[in-house]
Design a protein around this motif. Structure first.
Motif, PDB file in Angstrom:
ATOM      1  N   ALA A  30     102.001  28.445  24.646  1.00 33.27           N
ATOM      2  CA  ALA A  30     102.632  27.132  24.490  1.00 33.27           C
ATOM      3  C   ALA A  30     102.829  26.815  23.010  1.00 33.27           C
ATOM      4  CB  ALA A  30     101.778  26.058  25.163  1.00 33.27           C
ATOM      5  N   ASN A  31     101.845  27.121  22.183  1.00 33.13           N
ATOM      6  CA  ASN A  31     101.977  26.887  20.752  1.00 33.13           C
ATOM      7  C   ASN A  31     102.983  27.839  20.129  1.00 33.13           C
ATOM      8  OD1 ASN A  31      99.899  24.819  19.405  1.00 33.13           O
ATOM      9  ND2 ASN A  31      98.951  25.704  21.240  1.00 33.13           N
ATOM     10  N   ALA A  32     102.991  29.080  20.595  1.00 33.46           N
ATOM     11  CA  ALA A  32     103.961  30.046  20.081  1.00 33.46           C
ATOM     12  C   ALA A  32     105.387  29.612  20.387  1.00 33.46           C
ATOM     13  CB  ALA A  32     103.681  31.423  20.673  1.00 33.46           C
ATOM     14  N   ALA A  33     105.598  29.045  21.564  1.00 28.71           N
ATOM     15  CA  ALA A  33     106.947  28.608  21.945  1.00 28.71           C
ATOM     16  C   ALA A  33     107.448  27.509  21.018  1.00 28.71           C
ATOM     17  CB  ALA A  33     106.954  28.136  23.396  1.00 28.71           C
ATOM     18  N   VAL A  34     106.581  26.538  20.695  1.00 30.68           N
ATOM     19  CA  VAL A  34     106.988  25.473  19.788  1.00 30.68           C
ATOM     20  C   VAL A  34     107.257  26.030  18.396  1.00 30.68           C
ATOM     21  CG1 VAL A  34     106.294  23.309  18.688  1.00 30.68           C
ATOM     22  CG2 VAL A  34     105.749  23.720  21.096  1.00 30.68           C
ATOM     23  N   MET A  35     106.389  26.934  17.943  1.00 28.12           N
ATOM     24  CA  MET A  35     106.594  27.518  16.624  1.00 28.12           C
ATOM     25  C   MET A  35     107.925  28.255  16.553  1.00 28.12           C
ATOM     26  SD  MET A  35     104.202  30.051  14.365  1.00 28.12           S
ATOM     27  CE  MET A  35     103.143  28.685  13.917  1.00 28.12           C
ATOM     28  N   SER A  36     108.224  29.030  17.572  1.00 31.07           N
ATOM     29  CA  SER A  36     109.465  29.795  17.587  1.00 31.07           C
ATOM     30  C   SER A  36     110.677  28.879  17.572  1.00 31.07           C
ATOM     31  CB  SER A  36     109.502  30.703  18.812  1.00 31.07           C
ATOM     32  OG  SER A  36     110.708  31.424  18.877  1.00 31.07           O
ATOM     33  N   GLU A  37     110.623  27.816  18.366  1.00 28.94           N
ATOM     34  CA  GLU A  37     111.779  26.936  18.515  1.00 28.94           C
ATOM     35  C   GLU A  37     111.937  25.975  17.350  1.00 28.94           C
ATOM     36  OE1 GLU A  37     113.395  23.422  21.528  1.00 28.94           O
ATOM     37  OE2 GLU A  37     111.745  24.721  22.134  1.00 28.94           O
ATOM     38  N   ARG A  38     110.815  25.423  16.855  1.00 25.18           N
ATOM     39  CA  ARG A  38     110.891  24.319  15.899  1.00 25.18           C
ATOM     40  C   ARG A  38     110.558  24.713  14.462  1.00 25.18           C
ATOM     41  NH1 ARG A  38     110.090  19.229  18.098  1.00 25.18           N
ATOM     42  NH2 ARG A  38     110.568  18.568  15.962  1.00 25.18           N
ATOM     43  N   GLY A 319      96.605  21.970  14.344  1.00 30.64           N
ATOM     44  CA  GLY A 319      96.778  21.089  15.491  1.00 30.64           C
ATOM     45  C   GLY A 319      97.553  21.746  16.617  1.00 30.64           C
ATOM     46  N   ASP A 320      97.394  21.188  17.817  1.00 28.81           N
ATOM     47  CA  ASP A 320      98.094  21.680  19.002  1.00 28.81           C
ATOM     48  C   ASP A 320      99.563  21.298  18.906  1.00 28.81           C
ATOM     49  OD1 ASP A 320      98.167  22.757  21.754  1.00 28.81           O
ATOM     50  OD2 ASP A 320      98.630  20.674  22.276  1.00 28.81           O
ATOM     51  N   LEU A 321     100.431  22.278  18.735  1.00 33.11           N
ATOM     52  CA  LEU A 321     101.838  21.998  18.451  1.00 33.11           C
ATOM     53  C   LEU A 321     102.557  21.268  19.591  1.00 33.11           C
ATOM     54  CD1 LEU A 321     102.791  25.301  16.600  1.00 33.11           C
ATOM     55  CD2 LEU A 321     102.360  23.050  15.599  1.00 33.11           C
ATOM     56  N   PRO A 322     102.337  21.616  20.870  1.00 28.71           N
ATOM     57  CA  PRO A 322     103.072  20.908  21.924  1.00 28.71           C
ATOM     58  C   PRO A 322     102.779  19.412  21.995  1.00 28.71           C
ATOM     59  CG  PRO A 322     102.202  22.982  22.760  1.00 28.71           C
ATOM     60  CD  PRO A 322     101.579  22.767  21.408  1.00 28.71           C
ATOM     61  N   THR A 323     101.605  18.983  21.524  1.00 30.91           N
ATOM     62  CA  THR A 323     101.260  17.557  21.607  1.00 30.91           C
ATOM     63  C   THR A 323     101.206  16.890  20.235  1.00 30.91           C
ATOM     64  OG1 THR A 323      98.894  18.127  21.655  1.00 30.91           O
ATOM     65  CG2 THR A 323     100.002  17.830  23.773  1.00 30.91           C
ATOM     66  N   THR A 324     101.661  17.585  19.202  1.00 28.39           N
ATOM     67  CA  THR A 324     101.681  17.011  17.858  1.00 28.39           C
ATOM     68  C   THR A 324     102.882  16.078  17.710  1.00 28.39           C
ATOM     69  OG1 THR A 324     100.401  18.727  16.742  1.00 28.39           O
ATOM     70  CG2 THR A 324     102.071  17.605  15.421  1.00 28.39           C
ATOM     71  N   ASP A 325     102.683  14.978  17.013  1.00 27.20           N
ATOM     72  CA  ASP A 325     103.718  13.952  16.887  1.00 27.20           C
ATOM     73  C   ASP A 325     104.907  14.452  16.069  1.00 27.20           C
ATOM     74  OD1 ASP A 325     103.311  12.627  13.871  1.00 27.20           O
ATOM     75  OD2 ASP A 325     101.507  13.550  14.711  1.00 27.20           O
ATOM     76  N   GLU A 326     106.045  13.839  16.297  1.00 25.76           N
ATOM     77  CA  GLU A 326     107.292  14.267  15.663  1.00 25.76           C
ATOM     78  C   GLU A 326     107.258  14.096  14.146  1.00 25.76           C
ATOM     79  OE1 GLU A 326     110.133  15.764  16.711  1.00 25.76           O
ATOM     80  OE2 GLU A 326     109.007  16.130  18.548  1.00 25.76           O
ATOM     81  N   ALA A 327     106.613  13.045  13.664  1.00 21.34           N
ATOM     82  CA  ALA A 327     106.565  12.832  12.218  1.00 21.34           C
ATOM     83  C   ALA A 327     105.829  13.964  11.519  1.00 21.34           C
ATOM     84  CB  ALA A 327     105.903  11.492  11.903  1.00 21.34           C
ATOM     85  N   THR A 328     104.737  14.430  12.123  1.00 24.73           N
ATOM     86  CA  THR A 328     103.996  15.546  11.538  1.00 24.73           C
ATOM     87  C   THR A 328     104.822  16.820  11.584  1.00 24.73           C
ATOM     88  OG1 THR A 328     101.844  14.581  12.084  1.00 24.73           O
ATOM     89  CG2 THR A 328     101.916  16.958  11.765  1.00 24.73           C
ATOM     90  N   LEU A 329     105.471  17.092  12.726  1.00 26.82           N
ATOM     91  CA  LEU A 329     106.317  18.284  12.817  1.00 26.82           C
ATOM     92  C   LEU A 329     107.445  18.239  11.797  1.00 26.82           C
ATOM     93  CD1 LEU A 329     106.560  18.816  16.684  1.00 26.82           C
ATOM     94  CD2 LEU A 329     105.375  20.276  15.031  1.00 26.82           C
TER      95      LEU A 329
END
Length: 440
Positions: A30-38, A319-329
């Protein structure tokens, strides 16, 4: 070691700050997917499974005594199938590494210095030798035998030739799963010269056999001295310079002094690491604290990211990327900020006066001609500071005075009169805040 992967400070995600010893395969993916996409487009490319992926009874908040580690017939650690189901049938992390690679990312795992204690108490032959695993461990009475905070392993006795043979077997097997990144703990406090050299040799041999590059990260960094830089640079890609860092301002503030000491030594294939970024959603099943949003304020988060980039520290999100807030991302993927870590030189602290710290850096490569400065306030309240332009490194006698300076977090532009030798920047800074400035 090939080490082509560490031309710039490594960037990635590590499971420790949110999952401690208990991360699962689904959570890694799940974290890898967010990293790859975002995040991949900004340079974030590595996903790391931290400690005790081989411990069936692992729990949040500490380590079990005499833990029943899962080992293969040679004493090499194996993933716990209940948490990593794709490892069934002796496949190790191979299937998980394949899925991470398919996302365009690199895959890493954590190891402890030495050999599993259970492989010593339950001896087995060391491949290619006449020795057993009981012959190659340091005796319990030896001062280098024990890690002071984790009892899973005993140190290897490198005066015995079979110790290197077993380590070669361990690292070859793990790299053979498709591992691109090894975080190896209990290496630097105290400084274990022999273990570092043996590990580097084992990695080089595994790289040659499997035709891949492996990034080596050493931990922890308590009281690590710059006297070790030549040795570290020969044998590792990155090394911690502090104990674990958490979401407390005092932890961030303490890194200013450490990074000022290490910044002059930062260059390709050798990076001083200020530790993971405890940002976003952390503490889900972690070593410290309950599930929470990072306790760092927005200003402190930006101070951290600014300092880490100006000092060219590796960047590993905790932090857990799927539940990390948009401002931090959004802050994590600000390309103008991360250009500093990837494309700068002459990085260092320029000023430290009365709760004011200034860092500077100069652009290289595609960013040649850029100059950066971070103006930091360590005060506990908001304030306005006035800083002479000549104190920021954004201009000097051999450089033209910029007419426009951009603050990278806000995008605000500061107009400068190039004819004014007394030009001063007036900056409104939040408590523990930063103005991150670029002149081009």
């Amino acid at each position: 070691m090939h080490r082509t992967a560490s031309l710039t400070p490594p960037m990635g995600w590590n499971s420790w700050d949110c999952y401690g010893t208990t991360v699962t395969e689904d959570e890694i993916l799940a974290n890898a997917a967010v990293m790859s996409e975002r995040m991949l487009a900004t340079g974030w490319d590595t996903v790391v499974v931290d400690i005790q992926w081989y411990e069936p009874t692992a729990r949040a908040g500490g380590y079990n005594t005499d833990a029943p580690l899962l080992l293969d017939p040679d004493g090499v650690q194996m993933p716990v199938e209940a948490r990593f189901p794709s490892s069934a049938g002796g496949r190790g992390f191979g299937p998980l590494a394949d899925r991470v690679h398919e996302l365009g990312l690199r895959f890493g795992v954590h190891l402890m210095r030495g050999i599993p204690r259970r492989a010593v108490t339950d001896p087995r032959p060391v491949p290619g030798t006449d020795a057993t695993t009981a012959d190659i461990a340091l005796p319990e009475s030896h001062p280098a035998a024990r890690c002071p905070w984790n009892g899973d392993n005993l140190g290897l006795d490198f005066s015995h030739p079979a110790a290197q043979a077993w380590l070669d077997t361990q690292i070859e097997r793990i790299v053979g799963w498709g591992v691109d990144f090894l975080k190896v703990d209990d290496m630097l406090f105290p400084y274990h010269h022999d273990a570092i050299e043996a590990l580097a040799l084992a990695i080089t041999r595994a790289e040659e056999r499997h035709g891949r590059d492996v990034t080596l990260s050493l931990s922890p960094g308590t009281d690590l001295s710059v006297a070790h830089v030549p040795h570290l640079r020969r044998h590792a890609d990155m090394w911690r310079i502090s104990d674990d860092l958490w979401d407390r301002w005092e932890d961030i503030a303490a890194q200013f002094t450490r990074l000022a000491r290490w910044a002059p030594h930062q260059r390709a294939h050798g990076w001083a690491d200020a530790d993971m970024l405890p940002l976003g959603r952390i503490g889900l099943r972690a070593e410290r604290g309950d599930p929470r949003e990072s306790l760092l304020t927005t200003a402190e988060r930006r101070t951290m990211l600014s300092l880490w980039n100006l000092a060219r520290s590796p960047l590993f999100m905790g932090g857990d990327l799927p539940t990390t807030d948009e401002a931090t991302l959004a802050d994590l993927t600000n390309p103008d900020v991360h250009a500093i870590g990837a494309h700068s030189t002459d990085n260092g602290e320029l000023v430290r006066e009365r709760e004011l710290i200034v860092w500077g850096a100069r652009g290289t490569g595609s960013h040649a001609g850029s100059r950066w400065a971070g103006v930091f306030s360590t005060a506990d309240g908001a304030r306005t500071v006035r800083v002479p332009l000549t104190s920021t490194g954004l201009t000097s006698p051999d450089l033209p005075t910029p007419t426009v300076i951009t603050e990278l977090w806000s995008g605000h532009r500061l107009e400068i009169d190039p004819a004014d030798p007394y030009a001063t920047l007036e900056l409104a800074l939040d408590a523990h805040g930063v103005a991150l400035l670029r002149a081009t």
